[in-house]
Design a protein around this motif. Structure first.
Motif, PDB file in Angstrom:
ATOM      1  N   LEU A   1     -22.210  -8.190  12.966  1.00 46.78           N
ATOM      2  CA  LEU A   1     -21.586  -8.016  11.565  1.00 46.78           C
ATOM      3  C   LEU A   1     -21.865  -9.009  10.678  1.00 46.78           C
ATOM      4  CD1 LEU A   1     -19.319  -6.277  10.082  1.00 46.78           C
ATOM      5  CD2 LEU A   1     -17.718  -8.043  11.090  1.00 46.78           C
ATOM      6  N   THR A   2     -22.191  -8.459   9.461  1.00 48.63           N
ATOM      7  CA  THR A   2     -22.531  -9.412   8.315  1.00 48.63           C
ATOM      8  C   THR A   2     -21.559  -8.761   7.276  1.00 48.63           C
ATOM      9  OG1 THR A   2     -24.828 -10.010   8.907  1.00 48.63           O
ATOM     10  CG2 THR A   2     -24.010 -10.581   6.706  1.00 48.63           C
ATOM     11  N   VAL A   3     -20.649  -9.982   6.896  1.00 51.21           N
ATOM     12  CA  VAL A   3     -19.692  -9.500   5.513  1.00 51.21           C
ATOM     13  C   VAL A   3     -20.098 -10.383   4.237  1.00 51.21           C
ATOM     14  CG1 VAL A   3     -17.522  -8.992   4.554  1.00 51.21           C
ATOM     15  CG2 VAL A   3     -17.952  -8.346   7.258  1.00 51.21           C
ATOM     16  N   ALA A   4     -20.434  -9.868   3.427  1.00 47.23           N
ATOM     17  CA  ALA A   4     -20.683 -10.696   2.187  1.00 47.23           C
ATOM     18  C   ALA A   4     -19.409 -10.442   1.048  1.00 47.23           C
ATOM     19  CB  ALA A   4     -22.027 -10.075   1.356  1.00 47.23           C
ATOM     20  N   ALA A   5     -19.247 -11.312   0.388  1.00 44.49           N
ATOM     21  CA  ALA A   5     -18.148 -11.290  -0.819  1.00 44.49           C
ATOM     22  C   ALA A   5     -18.613 -10.455  -1.947  1.00 44.49           C
ATOM     23  CB  ALA A   5     -17.864 -12.897  -1.259  1.00 44.49           C
TER      24      ALA A   5
ATOM     25  N   VAL B   1     -18.537 -13.425   6.731  1.00 41.93           N
ATOM     26  CA  VAL B   1     -18.466 -13.447   8.215  1.00 41.93           C
ATOM     27  C   VAL B   1     -19.886 -12.880   8.877  1.00 41.93           C
ATOM     28  CG1 VAL B   1     -17.699 -12.092  10.268  1.00 41.93           C
ATOM     29  CG2 VAL B   1     -16.100 -12.564   8.362  1.00 41.93           C
ATOM     30  N   HIS B   2     -20.331 -13.647   9.604  1.00 40.42           N
ATOM     31  CA  HIS B   2     -21.540 -13.407  10.252  1.00 40.42           C
ATOM     32  C   HIS B   2     -21.464 -13.743  11.676  1.00 40.42           C
ATOM     33  CE1 HIS B   2     -25.984 -12.325  10.730  1.00 40.42           C
ATOM     34  NE2 HIS B   2     -25.942 -13.406  11.478  1.00 40.42           N
ATOM     35  N   ASP B   3     -21.522 -12.696  12.572  1.00 38.81           N
ATOM     36  CA  ASP B   3     -21.170 -12.615  14.008  1.00 38.81           C
ATOM     37  C   ASP B   3     -21.541 -11.811  15.003  1.00 38.81           C
ATOM     38  OD1 ASP B   3     -19.946 -14.041  16.061  1.00 38.81           O
ATOM     39  OD2 ASP B   3     -17.799 -13.650  15.730  1.00 38.81           O
TER      40      ASP B   3
ATOM     41  N   PHE C   1     -13.165  -3.351  16.570  1.00 43.86           N
ATOM     42  CA  PHE C   1     -13.242  -5.062  16.267  1.00 43.86           C
ATOM     43  C   PHE C   1     -12.226  -5.075  15.082  1.00 43.86           C
ATOM     44  CE2 PHE C   1     -17.036  -4.760  19.004  1.00 43.86           C
ATOM     45  CZ  PHE C   1     -16.788  -5.898  19.752  1.00 43.86           C
ATOM     46  N   ARG C   2     -12.133  -6.454  14.762  1.00 42.15           N
ATOM     47  CA  ARG C   2     -11.529  -6.942  13.390  1.00 42.15           C
ATOM     48  C   ARG C   2     -12.489  -8.339  13.135  1.00 42.15           C
ATOM     49  NH1 ARG C   2      -8.212 -11.341  13.619  1.00 42.15           N
ATOM     50  NH2 ARG C   2      -7.582 -11.871  15.679  1.00 42.15           N
TER      51      ARG C   2
ATOM     52  N   GLU D   1     -12.494 -16.821  12.510  1.00 43.86           N
ATOM     53  CA  GLU D   1     -12.725 -16.483  13.927  1.00 43.86           C
ATOM     54  C   GLU D   1     -13.872 -15.603  13.964  1.00 43.86           C
ATOM     55  OE1 GLU D   1      -9.542 -14.688  15.867  1.00 43.86           O
ATOM     56  OE2 GLU D   1      -7.787 -15.978  14.896  1.00 43.86           O
ATOM     57  N   GLY D   2     -14.401 -14.822  13.075  1.00 46.73           N
ATOM     58  CA  GLY D   2     -15.676 -13.986  12.965  1.00 46.73           C
ATOM     59  C   GLY D   2     -14.911 -12.495  13.680  1.00 46.73           C
ATOM     60  N   LEU D   3     -15.903 -12.046  14.602  1.00 47.49           N
ATOM     61  CA  LEU D   3     -15.457 -10.873  15.198  1.00 47.49           C
ATOM     62  C   LEU D   3     -14.561 -11.087  16.231  1.00 47.49           C
ATOM     63  CD1 LEU D   3     -18.726  -8.713  15.701  1.00 47.49           C
ATOM     64  CD2 LEU D   3     -16.827  -8.256  14.068  1.00 47.49           C
ATOM     65  N   ALA D   4     -13.352 -10.362  16.339  1.00 45.52           N
ATOM     66  CA  ALA D   4     -12.332 -10.413  17.481  1.00 45.52           C
ATOM     67  C   ALA D   4     -11.891  -9.034  17.919  1.00 45.52           C
ATOM     68  CB  ALA D   4     -11.281 -11.172  16.908  1.00 45.52           C
ATOM     69  N   SER D   5     -11.641  -8.857  19.128  1.00 43.05           N
ATOM     70  CA  SER D   5     -10.972  -7.672  19.611  1.00 43.05           C
ATOM     71  C   SER D   5      -9.828  -7.311  18.796  1.00 43.05           C
ATOM     72  CB  SER D   5     -10.514  -7.844  20.937  1.00 43.05           C
ATOM     73  OG  SER D   5      -9.793  -6.504  21.419  1.00 43.05           O
ATOM     74  N   ALA D   6      -9.801  -5.820  18.625  1.00 44.61           N
ATOM     75  CA  ALA D   6      -8.824  -5.509  17.672  1.00 44.61           C
ATOM     76  C   ALA D   6      -7.425  -5.128  18.440  1.00 44.61           C
ATOM     77  CB  ALA D   6      -9.258  -4.020  17.165  1.00 44.61           C
ATOM     78  N   ARG D   7      -7.640  -5.471  19.927  1.00 47.43           N
ATOM     79  CA  ARG D   7      -6.159  -5.386  20.858  1.00 47.43           C
ATOM     80  C   ARG D   7      -5.374  -6.419  20.492  1.00 47.43           C
ATOM     81  NH1 ARG D   7      -9.663  -2.616  25.760  1.00 47.43           N
ATOM     82  NH2 ARG D   7     -10.552  -1.057  24.348  1.00 47.43           N
TER      83      ARG D   7
END
Length: 56
Positions: free
Chosen positions: A5-9, A17-19, A44-45, A50-56
């Protein structure tokens, strides 16, 4: 299954986020068990710290 996952502003190229994580897929039947389609999904969230994390 590996997930990247890569998220840019918005409005610039700054990466927020890059994870990479390994996904555990779960079987899902959106129209009920026994009806098509069968979907395999992972949830995921993304957190800027934290980067990628479980949505649970």
């Amino acid at each position: 299954m590996p997930v990247r996952l890569t998220v840019a502003a918005v409005g610039d190229k700054r990466v927020v986020v890059h994870d990479r994580e390994d996904a555990r897929l779960t079987e899902f039947h959106p129209n009920g068990k026994g009806c098509e389609p069968t979907v395999w999904r992972a949830t995921f969230r993304a957190d800027p710290v934290e980067g990628l994390a479980s949505a649970r």
